[in-house]
Design a protein around this motif. Structure first.
Motif, PDB file in Angstrom:
ATOM      1  N   ALA A  93      40.158   5.469  -0.322  1.00 30.69           N
ATOM      2  CA  ALA A  93      40.751   6.805  -0.408  1.00 30.69           C
ATOM      3  C   ALA A  93      40.431   7.684   0.790  1.00 30.69           C
ATOM      4  O   ALA A  93      41.231   8.530   1.175  1.00 30.69           O
ATOM      5  N   THR A  94      39.256   7.486   1.393  1.00 38.21           N
ATOM      6  CA  THR A  94      38.818   8.389   2.464  1.00 38.21           C
ATOM      7  C   THR A  94      38.693   7.740   3.832  1.00 38.21           C
ATOM      8  O   THR A  94      38.564   8.450   4.824  1.00 38.21           O
ATOM      9  N   ASP A  95      38.679   6.431   3.901  1.00 42.85           N
ATOM     10  CA  ASP A  95      38.388   5.658   5.113  1.00 42.85           C
ATOM     11  C   ASP A  95      36.923   5.733   5.527  1.00 42.85           C
ATOM     12  O   ASP A  95      36.519   5.107   6.504  1.00 42.85           O
ATOM     13  N   ALA A  96      36.101   6.478   4.790  1.00 41.73           N
ATOM     14  CA  ALA A  96      34.665   6.533   5.094  1.00 41.73           C
ATOM     15  C   ALA A  96      34.068   5.146   4.899  1.00 41.73           C
ATOM     16  O   ALA A  96      34.422   4.431   3.974  1.00 41.73           O
ATOM     17  N   GLY A  97      33.179   4.776   5.789  1.00 42.16           N
ATOM     18  CA  GLY A  97      32.489   3.497   5.682  1.00 42.16           C
ATOM     19  C   GLY A  97      33.291   2.298   6.140  1.00 42.16           C
ATOM     20  O   GLY A  97      32.832   1.168   6.024  1.00 42.16           O
ATOM     21  N   THR A  98      34.471   2.524   6.682  1.00 40.54           N
ATOM     22  CA  THR A  98      35.335   1.402   7.052  1.00 40.54           C
ATOM     23  C   THR A  98      35.203   0.974   8.511  1.00 40.54           C
ATOM     24  O   THR A  98      35.817   0.001   8.918  1.00 40.54           O
TER      25      THR A  98
END
Length: 82
Positions: free
Chosen positions: A41-46
């Motif tokens: 959902a956020t692209d965080a950590g990708t």
């Protein structure tokens, strides 16, 4: 981090993808209450992944991590139907 209120919404949790704490909390409120769906959902950590957990961040470059935010959010009832 003991409560959701301890971090400002503008704090950048994921530097690689420029995702703020406020954006992460909003995604959690929308039902993204596991690490994979929160990342989707956020692209965080990708990208580098250091913001995912302390295990992924051995040099402690990030002050808070996605798994910690999720744990506190669940404890405080932010996740729908949890």
């Amino acid at each position: 981090m003991n409560t959701i209120q301890e971090v400002e919404d503008i704090y950048v949790v994921c530097e690689c993808m420029d995702v703020t704490y406020g954006e992460i909390l909003q995604a959690i409120r929308e039902g993204n209450c596991d690490l994979d769906s929160l990342m989707d959902a956020t692209d965080a950590g990708t990208a580098c992944g250091k913001c995912k957990s302390r295990q992924e961040d051995p040099d402690e470059e990030r002050a808070i991590h996605l798994d910690e935010i999720l744990a506190v959010a669940k404890a405080e009832g932010l996740c729908p139907d949890q």
